[in-house]
Design an enzyme around this catalytic site. Structure first.
Site, short mmCIF file in Angstrom:
data_model
loop_
_atom_site.label_atom_id
_atom_site.label_comp_id
_atom_site.label_asym_id
_atom_site.label_seq_id
_atom_site.Cartn_x
_atom_site.Cartn_y
_atom_site.Cartn_z
N ARG A 166 34.05 18.02 7.56
CA ARG A 166 33.77 19.47 7.61
C ARG A 166 34.72 20.17 6.68
O ARG A 166 35.91 20.31 6.96
CB ARG A 166 33.91 19.97 9.04
CG ARG A 166 32.98 19.19 9.95
CD ARG A 166 33.00 19.67 11.36
NE ARG A 166 32.46 18.62 12.22
CZ ARG A 166 32.89 18.38 13.45
NH1 ARG A 166 33.85 19.12 13.97
NH2 ARG A 166 32.35 17.42 14.16
N LYS A 222 22.55 12.02 23.56
CA LYS A 222 22.48 13.16 22.64
C LYS A 222 22.86 12.72 21.23
O LYS A 222 23.92 12.10 21.05
CB LYS A 222 23.46 14.25 23.13
CG LYS A 222 23.63 15.43 22.20
CD LYS A 222 24.44 16.50 22.92
CE LYS A 222 24.83 17.65 22.03
NZ LYS A 222 25.88 17.34 21.07
N HIS A 232 23.88 17.18 15.96
CA HIS A 232 25.18 17.78 16.28
C HIS A 232 25.32 19.14 15.57
O HIS A 232 26.39 19.52 15.12
CB HIS A 232 26.29 16.84 15.82
CG HIS A 232 27.51 16.81 16.70
ND1 HIS A 232 27.81 15.76 17.52
CD2 HIS A 232 28.54 17.68 16.85
CE1 HIS A 232 28.97 16.00 18.13
NE2 HIS A 232 29.42 17.15 17.75
N ASP A 249 18.19 20.19 19.97
CA ASP A 249 19.11 21.28 19.61
C ASP A 249 19.34 21.31 18.11
O ASP A 249 18.86 20.47 17.37
CB ASP A 249 20.42 21.21 20.41
CG ASP A 249 21.39 20.13 19.92
OD1 ASP A 249 21.19 19.56 18.84
OD2 ASP A 249 22.37 19.87 20.65
N GLY A 296 20.40 24.73 15.37
CA GLY A 296 19.82 25.86 14.64
C GLY A 296 19.14 26.90 15.48
O GLY A 296 18.50 27.81 14.94
N ARG A 354 26.18 27.00 19.02
CA ARG A 354 26.90 28.08 18.33
C ARG A 354 26.59 29.46 18.92
O ARG A 354 27.48 30.31 19.00
CB ARG A 354 26.54 28.09 16.84
CG ARG A 354 27.17 26.94 16.07
CD ARG A 354 26.85 27.07 14.60
NE ARG A 354 27.35 25.94 13.83
CZ ARG A 354 26.71 24.77 13.74
NH1 ARG A 354 25.54 24.59 14.36
NH2 ARG A 354 27.23 23.79 13.03
#
Ligand SMILES: Cc1cc2nc3c(=O)[nH]c(=O)nc-3n(C[C@H](O)[C@H](O)[C@H](O)COP(=O)(O)O)c2cc1C
Length: 404
Positions: free
Chosen positions: A194, A275, A299, A330, A332, A354
């Site tokens: 990241r 997940k 993720h 999940d 977005g 988020r």
């Protein structure tokens, strides 16, 4: 036309009065009309390194962008004259009712966004009647979360450490504190790269550059909040050093395989949710392994870049393994319409990450509540306007992805 001077009694009612029963933050949140508005408020309130930790994704951040863009391509065929006066938003999730068609996803380091942290997220989840997953990288312990919000349906998200004694201990503790589902996250063989975290010096503990410090000085409220509350640390891990991605690589086991499900079943009697499934073949493998649920997820684009878009993968996974395991999605999700779209393409329910963290950064618990309210209202309104009285109705609505 003859003009006249308006009377004061005509003007006064048009001037809004300030509702003193609510804080300034709550009033600002009230004016946010979308999760994007809450995100903008969060950006102003949190230091850049903190905002970027939430907002950012891996490498070129293409996966995250594509996940969000996919929802822009959704096209419903709305049905009208369906009497949508009463609309039921609830779904069944792993044998229990969930009052809205989404749950709050596990997110690490949550108290960095606001000292209210995981406890605030769990309390809002309880108010809304939805489940919440506490992360292995949580900043509130399993016991403290249970004590802070005993009414919340609690799940524990597991990363498997190289030393298996540790996850076995976490599973025992989660079970003892009434967590009913284990989310095994499997898209994290190593930590994603990241770039925003590297650029901002967001390591644990932080290695702040002068420029980062200067930027942070613009956010005294955040500093005050962090420095006057319980010191920020992982509740279940003592290892530090490097970015969160480096930590994931160092502490957790890249050797996890399907065989570990047997080990989990020996140590965990509740439901198991995998997940991070990103292909039809792995969805089939997960169903063969007998897990109770899978989450099509990359993720939130924070691990690998350029992977499949979960929404595009969803229909073929539903067609192939829909009867054998529950399928969630999940990545977005920024609006209630996105939630409804995922349901229309066959998801059992949706995880939101988020969106609630933007709320937490913008206004602590009140911010999380505002995001949940916005999503709930948008889900309800979208359902009413496409002619769906229930989530089962949504699944029968005609829907397509433009350009697919
Ligand atoms: C700041 C942040 C931290 C996260 N930490 C974790 C974690 O510790 N464990 C995990 O399984 N997923 C974690 N995730 C991924 C979320 O559970 C979820 O898959 C993702 O946020 C969904 O995408 P969305 O943020 O676009 O809703 C994290 C996501 C964010 C944004």
């Amino acid at each position: 036309m003859r003009r006249r001077l308006p009377r004061p009694s005509e003007i006064l009612p048009l001037i809004g009065t300030v509702d003193r029963s609510r804080t300034r933050i709550e009033r600002r949140l009230e004016r946010c009309s979308s999760v994007w508005d809450v995100r903008a408020m969060a950006r102003g309130r949190a230091p850049r390194a903190v905002f970027d930790y939430v907002d950012g994704a891996a490498m070129s951040e293409t996966s995250l962008r594509r996940s969000r863009d996919a929802y822009r391509r959704v096209e419903f065929t709305p049905r009208v004259m369906r009497n949508v006066a009463d609309v039921a938003l609830g779904i069944d999730v792993l044998g229990q009712p969930n009052d809205l068609p989404f749950v709050f996803a596990p997110t690490g380091f949550t108290r960095m966004m606001h000292s209210a942290g995981e406890a605030a997220v769990a309390r809002v989840a309880a108010e809304k009647g939805i489940a919440y997953g506490l992360s292995t990288l949580g900043t509130t312990s399993i016991a403290d979360l249970a004590a802070a919000s005993p009414q919340t349906r609690r799940w524990f998200q597991l990363y498997v450490s190289r030393d298996r004694a540790q996850p076995e201990e976490w599973m025992r503790e989660a079970d003892a504190h009434g967590f009913d589902t284990l989310i095994l996250t499997v898209d994290t063989a190593v930590g994603g790269i990241r770039r925003r975290e590297v650029r901002n010096g967001l390591t644990i503990p932080p290695q702040l550059r002068l420029s980062t410090m200067a930027e942070m000085a613009l956010h005294p409220r955040w500093w005050f909040d962090v420095l006057t509350t319980e010191p920020l640390s992982f509740a279940s891990l003592s290892s530090t050093g490097g970015t969160v991605g480096d930590l994931l690589t160092r502490v957790f086991d890249p050797g996890v395989t399907g065989e570990d499900i047997t080990w989990i079943r020996q140590n965990w009697s509740g439901c198991v949710m995998l997940k991070g499934i990103q292909s039809l073949d792995d969805a089939r493998l997960a169903a063969d392994l007998g897990v109770d649920a899978i989450v099509l997820s990359n993720h939130g684009g924070r691990q690998g870049d350029m992977g499949n878009v979960p929404l595009e993968l969803l229909p073929e996974v539903v067609a192939s393994v829909g009867g054998r395991t529950e399928i969630y999605i999940d990545g977005g999700i920024m609006s209630g319409t996105d939630v409804v779209a995922a349901l229309a393409f066959g998801a059992q329910g949706v995880l939101v990450g988020r969106a609630y963290l933007y709320g937490l950064m913008a206004g602590g618990e009140a911010g999380v509540r505002r995001v949940a309210d916005i999503l709930e209202k948008e889900v309800r309104t979208t359902m009413q306007l496409i002619g769906a009285r229930s989530v089962d109705d949504v699944r029968r609505v005609e829907v397509r992805l433009r350009g697919a």
